[in-house]
Design a protein around this motif. Structure first.
Motif, PDB file in Angstrom:
ATOM      1  N   GLU A 246     -37.301  15.826 143.433  1.00  0.00           N
ATOM      2  CA  GLU A 246     -35.923  15.643 143.072  1.00  0.00           C
ATOM      3  C   GLU A 246     -35.120  14.727 144.189  1.00  0.00           C
ATOM      4  O   GLU A 246     -34.153  14.428 143.965  1.00  0.00           O
ATOM      5  CB  GLU A 246     -35.299  17.036 142.700  1.00  0.00           C
ATOM      6  CG  GLU A 246     -35.844  17.694 141.635  1.00  0.00           C
ATOM      7  CD  GLU A 246     -35.041  19.038 141.369  1.00  0.00           C
ATOM      8  OE1 GLU A 246     -34.067  19.272 141.849  1.00  0.00           O
ATOM      9  OE2 GLU A 246     -35.753  19.944 140.995  1.00  0.00           O
ATOM     10  N   PHE A 247     -35.976  14.440 145.408  1.00  0.00           N
ATOM     11  CA  PHE A 247     -35.256  13.605 146.300  1.00  0.00           C
ATOM     12  C   PHE A 247     -36.125  12.577 146.453  1.00  0.00           C
ATOM     13  O   PHE A 247     -37.333  12.504 146.194  1.00  0.00           O
ATOM     14  CB  PHE A 247     -34.670  14.578 147.538  1.00  0.00           C
ATOM     15  CG  PHE A 247     -35.733  15.134 148.127  1.00  0.00           C
ATOM     16  CD1 PHE A 247     -36.754  14.606 149.020  1.00  0.00           C
ATOM     17  CD2 PHE A 247     -35.964  16.538 148.239  1.00  0.00           C
ATOM     18  CE1 PHE A 247     -37.765  15.189 149.552  1.00  0.00           C
ATOM     19  CE2 PHE A 247     -36.843  17.368 148.522  1.00  0.00           C
ATOM     20  CZ  PHE A 247     -37.587  16.773 149.442  1.00  0.00           C
ATOM     21  N   GLY A 248     -35.698  11.639 147.457  1.00  0.00           N
ATOM     22  CA  GLY A 248     -36.293  10.308 147.804  1.00  0.00           C
ATOM     23  C   GLY A 248     -35.677   9.490 148.693  1.00  0.00           C
ATOM     24  O   GLY A 248     -34.683   9.980 149.284  1.00  0.00           O
ATOM     25  N   TYR A 249     -35.803   8.235 148.618  1.00  0.00           N
ATOM     26  CA  TYR A 249     -35.135   7.185 149.206  1.00  0.00           C
ATOM     27  C   TYR A 249     -33.889   6.496 148.163  1.00  0.00           C
ATOM     28  O   TYR A 249     -34.250   6.504 147.259  1.00  0.00           O
ATOM     29  CB  TYR A 249     -36.265   6.014 149.835  1.00  0.00           C
ATOM     30  CG  TYR A 249     -36.551   6.533 151.057  1.00  0.00           C
ATOM     31  CD1 TYR A 249     -35.924   5.852 152.192  1.00  0.00           C
ATOM     32  CD2 TYR A 249     -37.405   7.324 151.331  1.00  0.00           C
ATOM     33  CE1 TYR A 249     -36.537   6.336 153.591  1.00  0.00           C
ATOM     34  CE2 TYR A 249     -37.984   7.691 152.638  1.00  0.00           C
ATOM     35  CZ  TYR A 249     -37.501   7.125 153.574  1.00  0.00           C
ATOM     36  OH  TYR A 249     -37.833   7.458 154.708  1.00  0.00           O
ATOM     37  N   TYR A 250     -32.922   6.040 148.860  1.00  0.00           N
ATOM     38  CA  TYR A 250     -31.802   5.705 147.883  1.00  0.00           C
ATOM     39  C   TYR A 250     -31.496   4.098 148.566  1.00  0.00           C
ATOM     40  O   TYR A 250     -31.584   3.839 149.798  1.00  0.00           O
ATOM     41  CB  TYR A 250     -30.817   6.531 148.033  1.00  0.00           C
ATOM     42  CG  TYR A 250     -31.033   7.841 147.728  1.00  0.00           C
ATOM     43  CD1 TYR A 250     -31.225   8.271 146.422  1.00  0.00           C
ATOM     44  CD2 TYR A 250     -31.103   8.953 148.503  1.00  0.00           C
ATOM     45  CE1 TYR A 250     -31.601   9.528 145.938  1.00  0.00           C
ATOM     46  CE2 TYR A 250     -31.761  10.256 148.266  1.00  0.00           C
ATOM     47  CZ  TYR A 250     -31.929  10.534 146.994  1.00  0.00           C
ATOM     48  OH  TYR A 250     -32.297  11.822 146.600  1.00  0.00           O
ATOM     49  N   ILE A 251     -31.068   3.330 147.516  1.00  0.00           N
ATOM     50  CA  ILE A 251     -30.470   2.071 148.141  1.00  0.00           C
ATOM     51  C   ILE A 251     -29.019   2.290 148.625  1.00  0.00           C
ATOM     52  O   ILE A 251     -28.360   2.813 147.960  1.00  0.00           O
ATOM     53  CB  ILE A 251     -30.509   0.921 146.979  1.00  0.00           C
ATOM     54  CG1 ILE A 251     -31.958   0.847 146.589  1.00  0.00           C
ATOM     55  CG2 ILE A 251     -29.977  -0.430 147.333  1.00  0.00           C
ATOM     56  CD1 ILE A 251     -32.705  -0.332 147.291  1.00  0.00           C
ATOM     57  N   ALA A 252     -28.839   1.654 149.721  1.00  0.00           N
ATOM     58  CA  ALA A 252     -27.417   1.598 150.276  1.00  0.00           C
ATOM     59  C   ALA A 252     -26.763   0.425 149.971  1.00  0.00           C
ATOM     60  O   ALA A 252     -27.288  -0.746 150.322  1.00  0.00           O
ATOM     61  CB  ALA A 252     -27.270   1.782 151.607  1.00  0.00           C
ATOM     62  N   ARG A 253     -25.708   0.310 149.297  1.00  0.00           N
ATOM     63  CA  ARG A 253     -24.919  -0.874 148.542  1.00  0.00           C
ATOM     64  C   ARG A 253     -23.586  -0.756 149.319  1.00  0.00           C
ATOM     65  O   ARG A 253     -22.741   0.157 149.289  1.00  0.00           O
ATOM     66  CB  ARG A 253     -24.846  -0.779 147.251  1.00  0.00           C
ATOM     67  CG  ARG A 253     -26.205  -0.542 146.389  1.00  0.00           C
ATOM     68  CD  ARG A 253     -26.206  -0.590 145.097  1.00  0.00           C
ATOM     69  NE  ARG A 253     -27.480  -0.066 144.435  1.00  0.00           N
ATOM     70  CZ  ARG A 253     -28.292  -1.184 144.245  1.00  0.00           C
ATOM     71  NH1 ARG A 253     -28.007  -2.439 144.225  1.00  0.00           N
ATOM     72  NH2 ARG A 253     -29.599  -0.816 143.617  1.00  0.00           N
ATOM     73  N   THR A 254     -23.061  -1.962 149.792  1.00  0.00           N
ATOM     74  CA  THR A 254     -21.729  -2.120 150.286  1.00  0.00           C
ATOM     75  C   THR A 254     -20.759  -2.171 149.226  1.00  0.00           C
ATOM     76  O   THR A 254     -20.787  -2.802 148.131  1.00  0.00           O
ATOM     77  CB  THR A 254     -21.509  -3.376 151.285  1.00  0.00           C
ATOM     78  OG1 THR A 254     -21.802  -4.325 150.297  1.00  0.00           O
ATOM     79  CG2 THR A 254     -22.416  -3.360 152.337  1.00  0.00           C
ATOM     80  N   LYS A 255     -19.562  -1.172 149.219  1.00  0.00           N
ATOM     81  CA  LYS A 255     -18.387  -1.210 148.413  1.00  0.00           C
ATOM     82  C   LYS A 255     -17.763  -2.633 148.229  1.00  0.00           C
ATOM     83  O   LYS A 255     -17.401  -3.104 147.422  1.00  0.00           O
ATOM     84  CB  LYS A 255     -17.638  -0.212 148.650  1.00  0.00           C
ATOM     85  CG  LYS A 255     -18.086   1.091 148.395  1.00  0.00           C
ATOM     86  CD  LYS A 255     -16.914   2.119 148.691  1.00  0.00           C
ATOM     87  CE  LYS A 255     -17.127   3.546 148.450  1.00  0.00           C
ATOM     88  NZ  LYS A 255     -16.280   4.524 148.863  1.00  0.00           N
ATOM     89  N   SER A 256     -17.541  -3.182 149.833  1.00  0.00           N
ATOM     90  CA  SER A 256     -16.728  -4.387 150.041  1.00  0.00           C
ATOM     91  C   SER A 256     -17.327  -5.662 149.393  1.00  0.00           C
ATOM     92  O   SER A 256     -16.898  -6.685 149.499  1.00  0.00           O
ATOM     93  CB  SER A 256     -16.576  -4.603 151.283  1.00  0.00           C
ATOM     94  OG  SER A 256     -17.570  -4.833 152.209  1.00  0.00           O
ATOM     95  N   LYS A 257     -18.746  -5.730 149.222  1.00  0.00           N
ATOM     96  CA  LYS A 257     -19.459  -6.829 148.920  1.00  0.00           C
ATOM     97  C   LYS A 257     -20.073  -6.775 147.514  1.00  0.00           C
ATOM     98  O   LYS A 257     -21.548  -7.011 147.264  1.00  0.00           O
ATOM     99  CB  LYS A 257     -20.518  -7.307 149.836  1.00  0.00           C
ATOM    100  CG  LYS A 257     -19.753  -7.591 151.181  1.00  0.00           C
ATOM    101  CD  LYS A 257     -20.678  -8.226 152.102  1.00  0.00           C
ATOM    102  CE  LYS A 257     -20.009  -8.698 153.508  1.00  0.00           C
ATOM    103  NZ  LYS A 257     -21.074  -9.172 154.381  1.00  0.00           N
ATOM    104  N   ASN A 258     -19.470  -6.475 146.307  1.00  0.00           N
ATOM    105  CA  ASN A 258     -19.684  -6.251 145.211  1.00  0.00           C
ATOM    106  C   ASN A 258     -20.917  -5.615 145.070  1.00  0.00           C
ATOM    107  O   ASN A 258     -21.986  -5.811 144.288  1.00  0.00           O
ATOM    108  CB  ASN A 258     -20.139  -7.685 144.738  1.00  0.00           C
ATOM    109  CG  ASN A 258     -18.623  -8.347 144.253  1.00  0.00           C
ATOM    110  OD1 ASN A 258     -17.801  -7.786 144.274  1.00  0.00           O
ATOM    111  ND2 ASN A 258     -18.638  -9.778 144.640  1.00  0.00           N
ATOM    112  N   MET A 259     -21.124  -4.328 145.682  1.00  0.00           N
ATOM    113  CA  MET A 259     -22.421  -3.410 145.631  1.00  0.00           C
ATOM    114  C   MET A 259     -23.834  -4.197 146.235  1.00  0.00           C
ATOM    115  O   MET A 259     -24.781  -3.905 145.740  1.00  0.00           O
ATOM    116  CB  MET A 259     -22.400  -3.045 144.317  1.00  0.00           C
ATOM    117  CG  MET A 259     -21.382  -2.387 143.798  1.00  0.00           C
ATOM    118  SD  MET A 259     -21.365  -0.842 144.841  1.00  0.00           S
ATOM    119  CE  MET A 259     -22.392   0.220 143.772  1.00  0.00           C
TER     120      MET A 259
END
Length: 170
Positions: free
Chosen positions: A62-75
């Motif tokens: 149920e868990f794993g790795y996640y992509i980190a996306r910047t809020k300030s640069k259009n994800m």
């Protein structure tokens, strides 16, 4: 699918649509030096890697790795943070990686801290561990900043490479 949010980041589940970004991340000098060359050299290989690793983790744990996306640069995707259950370690393992342009800007602490909150509050994980190469000073510094403590040297993989094990009760 959004899994967590910080002041500057949105963490989303990885999908095969993220293959171009995963290809880029896995071929950065830092990934190859500190995590290892996984011989992922095409978008198709990256999609297969996601299918066989990331998606399998979500399914199994149920868990794993996640992509980190910047809020300030259009994800814009800038790295990955996540949790992994390895057969060779007693506890769930936290891991992280950033594109070189985003290292040293506080994103590592921000994303890893969000994942530790997920581990405790969403997945009810009681103890978190991490492994790193002894020469990976940036990771060691981040792990210590997150409150993990060095425990011992371990050889969790078949290659007989000695790594440092850090642990924290959540």
């Amino acid at each position: 699918m959004q899994i967590a949010e910080t002041n500057r980041l949105i963490l989303t589940k990885i999908t095969t649509d993220d293959a171009p970004f995963i290809l880029e991340l896995m071929n950065t000098p830092g990934w190859i030096k500190y995590i290892g060359d996984r011989n992922v050299k095409t978008v198709e290989q990256a999609a297969t890697y996601i299918q066989n690793n990331q998606l399998k983790c979500y399914e199994d744990f149920e868990f794993g790795y996640y992509i980190a996306r910047t809020k300030s640069k259009n994800m814009t995707p800038i790295g990955s943070f996540g949790l992994l259950k390895r057969d060779t370690l007693d506890h769930v393992d936290i891991g992280f990686s950033l594109l070189p342009d985003y290292e040293g800007l506080g994103y590592g602490f921000e994303g890893a801290n969000a994942v530790m909150r997920l581990a405790k509050n969403t997945f009810n994980i009681k103890t978190i561990s991490a492994i790193t190469l002894p020469e990976n000073q940036p990771s060691i510094h981040l792990l210590e900043k997150l409150g993990l403590s060095y425990q011992k040297r371990v050889k969790p993989f078949d290659n007989d490479e000695e790594l440092l094990l850090f642990v924290k009760d959540l």
